[in-house]
Scaffold this active site. Structure first.
Site, mmCIF file in Angstrom:
data_model
loop_
_atom_site.group_PDB
_atom_site.id
_atom_site.type_symbol
_atom_site.label_atom_id
_atom_site.label_comp_id
_atom_site.label_asym_id
_atom_site.label_seq_id
_atom_site.Cartn_x
_atom_site.Cartn_y
_atom_site.Cartn_z
ATOM 1 C CE LYS A 247 -4.242 -1.646 2.175
ATOM 2 N NZ LYS A 247 -5.289 -1.325 3.170
ATOM 3 C CG ASP B 169 -8.586 0.917 3.245
ATOM 4 O OD1 ASP B 169 -9.337 0.104 2.680
ATOM 5 O OD2 ASP B 169 -7.358 0.766 3.337
#
Ligand code: ATR
Length: 295
Positions: free
Chosen positions: A71, A107
């Site tokens: 990420k 997210d």
């Protein structure tokens, strides 16, 4: 939908990735929306990340999700990065815009959308406590701070990480006031909150008897009619949520955030509203199936 020469490919890059529920969820979404696309899981080691991202361009993928451990590292290989993703310091979604790769982070937004949809909680003017200061906490803290809360407190075992996160949220200029505290000092803070969200792994299977704050402290931290939220989705109801529910709080489990981060990614890729209910059911069915298998 049959795969053919028009099918657009999507996927998730991670390592490990074989337990990912994203392929099931996204393929169910493409089917329900009548989109000729397919989504698979790709195990990509860190040394192959650059080549894998080049593959998105070379093969004309529509986009990918990126998960542990890529990420942060993936950001070096993209053309454009959304400002919030840059502040969060992580990208979980890549969109291929005619050969230019755009990275964003769904997210935190996914979390806030799931919280609103499932509990009706609106953070505006409210007092929020975030437990943890890792990657998941960063997304959640930034997304919540955009909703005009009165106060956001970040409590973490390692105080320095909480302070760094609080400072970067304050610097982002969302208008929300963010403070940091050591998890161990939370009891002496003397504050009550309208929303508590656990972003740590404490209470996750198999350590289902653990809680990020003990029961007495939880009682002292929540306001009347508080909402308590846990990003953990295995088990669906953590001990933290069970205790919060028993004392009358509204509770919110972690499955919704997983579904909504995928839904927001789907919308970035396709430009059409995500069939969220279909996505949720696909994941729930799979989790139930796994549960039966282990019993
Ligand atoms: P994620 O991306 O899921 O957020 P992470 O970045 O590794 O994962 O962050 C994990 C978070 O859970 C951190 O806030 C971590 O606290 P530290 O910063 O002190 O490491 C917290 N955490 C994990 N296990 C913990 C435990 N047993 N007690 C307290 N905090 C814990």
């Amino acid at each position: 939908m049959n795969l053919d020469s028009q099918t657009v490919m999507y996927g998730v890059f991670g390592d490990p990735v074989s337990h990912s529920k994203s392929p099931l969820m996204q393929n169910a979404a493409f089917r329900a929306a009548g989109i000729n696309a397919a989504y698979a899981a790709f195990r990509v080691s860190p040394e192959n990340l650059a080549a894998a991202v080049a593959g998105i361009r070379a093969l004309g993928f529509g986009g990918v999700n990126v998960t542990i451990p890529h990420k942060v590292a993936v950001m070096d290989h993209l053309d454009d990065i959304d400002e919030d993703a840059r502040r969060i310091g992580a990208v979980n979604t890549v969109v291929n815009r005619n050969g230019r790769l755009f990275g964003c982070n769904t997210d935190g937004i996914g979390y806030v959308r799931s919280l609103k949809e499932e509990t009706g909680f609106a953070a505006q003017g409210r007092r929020v406590l975030v437990l943890g200061a890792g990657g998941a906490a960063r997304g959640v803290a930034f997304a919540l701070s955009r909703e005009a809360p009165e106060l956001v407190v970040i409590a973490n075992r390692t105080e320095e990480k909480a302070s760094l996160l609080a400072e970067s949220v304050n610097r982002a200029g969302t208008g929300a006031h963010c403070r940091a505290v050591r998890l161990a000092d939370l009891a002496s803070l003397g504050e009550r909150f309208d929303l508590i969200v656990n972003t740590t792994s404490i209470g996750m299977h198999p350590n289902v008897d653990e809680m990020p704050v003990d029961e007495d402290l939880l009682d002292r931290l929540v306001n009347e009619s508080a909402t308590v939220s846990d990003l953990i989705y295995n088990p669906p109801e953590t001990r933290l949520l069970a205790r919060a529910k028993a004392r009358g709080a509204t509770v919110h489990g972690g499955l919704g955030m997983f579904v909504w981060q995928g839904a927001v990614a789907f919308e970035h890729w396709t430009g059409v509203p995500a069939p969220v209910q279909v996505m949720r059911e696909a994941v729930e069915r799979e989790l139930e199936r796994q549960q039966k298998e282990t019993n």
